[in-house]
Design a protein around this motif. Structure first.
Motif, PDB file in Angstrom:
ATOM      1  N   LEU A   1       1.703  -5.238   2.634  1.00  0.00           N
ATOM      2  CA  LEU A   1       0.545  -5.862   3.273  1.00  0.00           C
ATOM      3  C   LEU A   1       0.670  -7.383   3.300  1.00  0.00           C
ATOM      4  O   LEU A   1       0.249  -8.030   4.244  1.00  0.00           O
ATOM      5  CB  LEU A   1      -0.746  -5.475   2.545  1.00  0.00           C
ATOM      6  CG  LEU A   1      -1.084  -3.980   2.509  1.00  0.00           C
ATOM      7  CD1 LEU A   1      -2.317  -3.755   1.659  1.00  0.00           C
ATOM      8  CD2 LEU A   1      -1.300  -3.437   3.909  1.00  0.00           C
TER       9      LEU A   1
ATOM     10  N   ARG B   1       0.840  -1.178   0.000  1.00  0.00           N
ATOM     11  CA  ARG B   1       0.000   0.000   0.000  1.00  0.00           C
ATOM     12  C   ARG B   1       0.883   1.238   0.000  1.00  0.00           C
ATOM     13  O   ARG B   1       1.896   1.310   0.690  1.00  0.00           O
ATOM     14  CB  ARG B   1      -0.912   0.013   1.229  1.00  0.00           C
ATOM     15  CG  ARG B   1      -1.938   1.161   1.143  1.00  0.00           C
ATOM     16  CD  ARG B   1      -2.506   1.515   2.489  1.00  0.00           C
ATOM     17  NE  ARG B   1      -3.283   0.429   3.059  1.00  0.00           N
ATOM     18  CZ  ARG B   1      -3.186   0.039   4.332  1.00  0.00           C
ATOM     19  NH1 ARG B   1      -2.360   0.630   5.151  1.00  0.00           N
ATOM     20  NH2 ARG B   1      -3.933  -0.930   4.778  1.00  0.00           N
TER      21      ARG B   1
ATOM     22  N   GLU C   1      -3.361   0.474  -3.422  1.00  0.00           N
ATOM     23  CA  GLU C   1      -2.842  -0.858  -3.129  1.00  0.00           C
ATOM     24  C   GLU C   1      -2.588  -1.573  -4.445  1.00  0.00           C
ATOM     25  O   GLU C   1      -3.429  -1.534  -5.338  1.00  0.00           O
ATOM     26  CB  GLU C   1      -3.849  -1.655  -2.292  1.00  0.00           C
ATOM     27  CG  GLU C   1      -3.888  -1.180  -0.857  1.00  0.00           C
ATOM     28  CD  GLU C   1      -4.918  -1.939  -0.014  1.00  0.00           C
ATOM     29  OE1 GLU C   1      -5.355  -3.020  -0.436  1.00  0.00           O
ATOM     30  OE2 GLU C   1      -5.257  -1.429   1.052  1.00  0.00           O
TER      31      GLU C   1
END
Ligand SMILES: [Zn+2]
Length: 113
Positions: free
Chosen positions: A100, A72, A79
């Motif tokens: 992430l 992100r 993202e």
């Protein structure tokens, strides 16, 4: 290529697991490799026979799951799927990124007895 070293430390982890779980034989090991973990699944596959040669893991089957690298952007919130290590946000071009998923390399499953 650091995959051989990674594999040999993984085999040491397996030794411990075998003792803890009271296993005598491991048939299959399933690894999870993140796309941005810095580890190349093809190299793992290539090194595997050398790393297990003449050990009790010689006939063990290796399976791998590749986990997509999702990052992100801290600046714009975008993202996206990341494959490289030096990345830029496709939307704003900054490199203030937060991973992430896909950074890990781990043993997911062991099938043995
Ligand atoms: Zn951005």
């Amino acid at each position: 290529m650091h995959e051989l070293g990674i594999l040999s430390s993984m085999l040491k982890t397996l030794d411990k697991i075998m003792v803890e779980e009271k296993l005598t034989h491991i048939e299959t090991i399933v690894l999870q490799v993140g796309e941005i973990s810095g580890i190349v699944p093809e190299f793992i596959e290539e090194c595997f026979p050398a790393a297990t040669y003449k050990t009790k893991y010689e006939n063990m089957k290796l399976e791998m799951e590749v986990i997509p690298g999702i990052v992100r952007c801290n600046d714009c919130g975008e993202e996206f799927n990341a494959r490289e290590c030096d990345l830029k946000c496709p939307k704003c071009g900054k490199s203030n990124l937060f991973p992430l998923s896909g950074r890990d390399f781990m043993i997911k499953e062991i099938h043995g007895y």
